[in-house]
Design a protein around this motif. Structure first.
Motif, PDB file in Angstrom:
ATOM      1  N   GLN A   1      32.232  38.145  34.291  1.00  0.00           N
ATOM      2  CA  GLN A   1      33.221  38.794  33.426  1.00  0.00           C
ATOM      3  C   GLN A   1      34.612  38.191  33.649  1.00  0.00           C
ATOM      4  N   ALA A   2      34.923  37.912  34.897  1.00  0.00           N
ATOM      5  CA  ALA A   2      36.218  37.303  35.224  1.00  0.00           C
ATOM      6  C   ALA A   2      36.332  35.945  34.544  1.00  0.00           C
ATOM      7  N   GLU A   3      35.254  35.199  34.633  1.00  0.00           N
ATOM      8  CA  GLU A   3      35.202  33.874  34.017  1.00  0.00           C
ATOM      9  C   GLU A   3      35.529  33.955  32.525  1.00  0.00           C
ATOM     10  N   VAL A   4      34.836  34.863  31.864  1.00  0.00           N
ATOM     11  CA  VAL A   4      35.018  35.037  30.424  1.00  0.00           C
ATOM     12  C   VAL A   4      36.452  35.445  30.095  1.00  0.00           C
ATOM     13  N   LEU A   5      36.955  36.413  30.831  1.00  0.00           N
ATOM     14  CA  LEU A   5      38.303  36.917  30.560  1.00  0.00           C
ATOM     15  C   LEU A   5      39.342  35.825  30.714  1.00  0.00           C
ATOM     16  N   CYS A   6      39.208  35.035  31.772  1.00  0.00           N
ATOM     17  CA  CYS A   6      40.191  33.984  32.009  1.00  0.00           C
ATOM     18  C   CYS A   6      40.108  32.916  30.917  1.00  0.00           C
ATOM     19  N   GLN A   7      38.904  32.634  30.503  1.00  0.00           N
ATOM     20  CA  GLN A   7      38.740  31.654  29.440  1.00  0.00           C
ATOM     21  C   GLN A   7      39.427  32.154  28.163  1.00  0.00           C
ATOM     22  N   GLN A   8      39.176  33.399  27.841  1.00  0.00           N
ATOM     23  CA  GLN A   8      39.794  34.008  26.659  1.00  0.00           C
ATOM     24  C   GLN A   8      41.317  33.945  26.727  1.00  0.00           C
ATOM     25  N   ARG A   9      41.829  34.107  27.923  1.00  0.00           N
ATOM     26  CA  ARG A   9      43.288  34.188  28.087  1.00  0.00           C
ATOM     27  C   ARG A   9      43.924  32.824  28.323  1.00  0.00           C
ATOM     28  N   GLY A  10      43.103  31.832  28.519  1.00  0.00           N
ATOM     29  CA  GLY A  10      43.635  30.509  28.805  1.00  0.00           C
ATOM     30  C   GLY A  10      44.227  30.394  30.203  1.00  0.00           C
ATOM     31  N   THR A  11      43.752  31.221  31.113  1.00  0.00           N
ATOM     32  CA  THR A  11      44.202  31.112  32.515  1.00  0.00           C
ATOM     33  C   THR A  11      43.076  30.485  33.323  1.00  0.00           C
ATOM     34  N   ARG A  12      43.432  29.912  34.447  1.00  0.00           N
ATOM     35  CA  ARG A  12      42.434  29.131  35.184  1.00  0.00           C
ATOM     36  C   ARG A  12      41.890  29.847  36.408  1.00  0.00           C
TER      37      ARG A  12
END
Lengths: 162, 162
Positions: free
Chosen positions: A21-32
Motif C-alpha cells: 500500500q505504501a508503494e502504491v501511495l508513493c507512486q500516486q503521489r510522485g514521492t520516492r
DNA sequence: TTGATAAATGTTATCTTATAACAATTGTTA
DNA sequence: TAACAATTGTTATAAGATAACATTTATCAA
C-alpha cells in the motif's frame, strides 16, 4: 468454555500488505519510497510494539547497513510526511499507520505493560477538539491524542465464547 | 472601532494566587512544598509560555542556587504528582495547572508560534475516550490531548468591539 | 535534647532522543 | 553528458532524562 482472544494481534494488518500500500501511495503521489525508507517502514511494521529511532537503527545495522541517527530520522520524517507512520509523543516511538490512504485524525490506546498500540479514528473526538479550537479562534494544525493504560491481555481479562 | 484583545494573557491567573493555592493544597494533603519546589512552580508560572527542564535549571542557577538536572526533575515530579503542573509531551515542557484543586482531564491548545498554551477541560472529550477504551476492555490510566496550532494573536485575528 | 529515621537535595556520570553541518552519492532532466 | 536536485553518509553535538550514591535537612520517638 473459555475462549481467550488475542485481540491485539488480530488487528495488525500484515506487513506485506502495508508495504504494498505504501508503494502504491508513493507512486500516486510522485514521492520516492527508497530502499532505506521501505526497510524502515518494514522494520516498524514487523514489530508488535512501537519502536524508538535507535531501536530501528540497531536493526538497520544488523542488516549490515551503514547508518547513524540522521539516517533513521530522515527516513522517519519522510514516512511521517507521507502519513505512513505515526509518532507517539508520550513514548518517543513510531508505529505504522493503519489507514495511510486517507487523511484522518487518530487516537491511540497505548498499553503501559506490553507497549502494544491500538489506533482509533473517532471523528467525534476530532470534531470536539475542532469546535473548542474554533470557539477560541485557534487554528488547528495537528492533534495528538494518546490514552495510556492497560490492554485486555495485560489486565488478564478473559473473554467467554458466546 | 477595533478593539484588539489579548486573550492569552487575560486567562493567566496571577502567579501569587497560584502559589498560595499550591501552599494550601499541599498543607491539606500533608505534602511538603519546599523552597525549591515552590521556586520551580513560581518559575513556571512566571513564564508566559511553557518551559523545559533545562530552562528552569538556568533560572535556578541565576538565583545563585546549586543544582543539576536531577534537582529540577525531582521538583517537577513532585509538582506533577500534586497536579500543580502539567507536562506537555509534544514539547517536552511544563506548564502550570489552571485547576490544581480538582482532578480533571485536560486538553491543551498549544500555539506553534508564540508557545502559549490554553488549558481546556472538556468532559465530553474525556468521556469519548473512556467509552472507546471501555468498548475495548482497555483500562485508562492517563490521557494526553494536545492540539498544536496558532493562537488568535499569532494569526493576526482582530476582534471588533460590540 | 538527642539519636534514629525518613525525606529531600547535592553531585557525578551516563543514557536516550534528536539535530546541525557538511561530504559523498545517487537520481533526474535538459 | 553536464547540471542540478534529492538522498544518504558521516561527524559532532545539542537537548532531554535518569541512575547511583553522598550529603543535608526535617521529623519524631525516647
Amino acid at each position: 468454555m473459555i475462549q481467550p482472544l488475542d485481540l491485539c494481534r488480530s488487528q495488525l494488518p500484515n506487513v506485506r500488505q502495508a508495504l504494498e500500500q505504501a508503494e502504491v501511495l508513493c507512486q500516486q503521489r510522485g514521492t520516492r519510497l527508497t530502499d532505506l525508507r521501505r526497510r524502515v517502514l518494514e522494520i516498524i511494521w514487523n514489530s508488535p510494539a512501537p519502536l524508538g529511532a535507535y531501536a530501528i537503527l540497531d536493526v538497520l545495522r544488523n542488516d549490515g547497513r551503514q547508518g547513524a541517527p540522521p539516517t533513521v530520522y530522515r527516513a522517519l520524517d519522510f514516512l511521517l510526511e507521507q502519513g505512513l507512520i505515526h509518532r507517539l509523543a508520550t513514548l518517543n516511538m513510531f508505529t505504522g499507520c493503519r489507514r495511510p490512504d486517507c487523511c484522518h485524525s487518530s487516537q491511540f490506546l497505548i498499553c503501559r505493560d506490553c507497549g502494544q498500540v491500538e489506533e482509533l479514528s473517532n471523528p467525534a473526538v476530532d470534531e470536539l477538539l475542532r469546535d473548542e479550537a474554533a470557539t477560541r479562534q485557534f487554528e488547528v494544525l495537528a492533534q495528538m491524542v494518546e490514552v495510556l493504560g492497560r490492554c485486555p491481555n495485560c489486565r488478564g481479562v478473559a473473554f467467554h465464547a458466546r
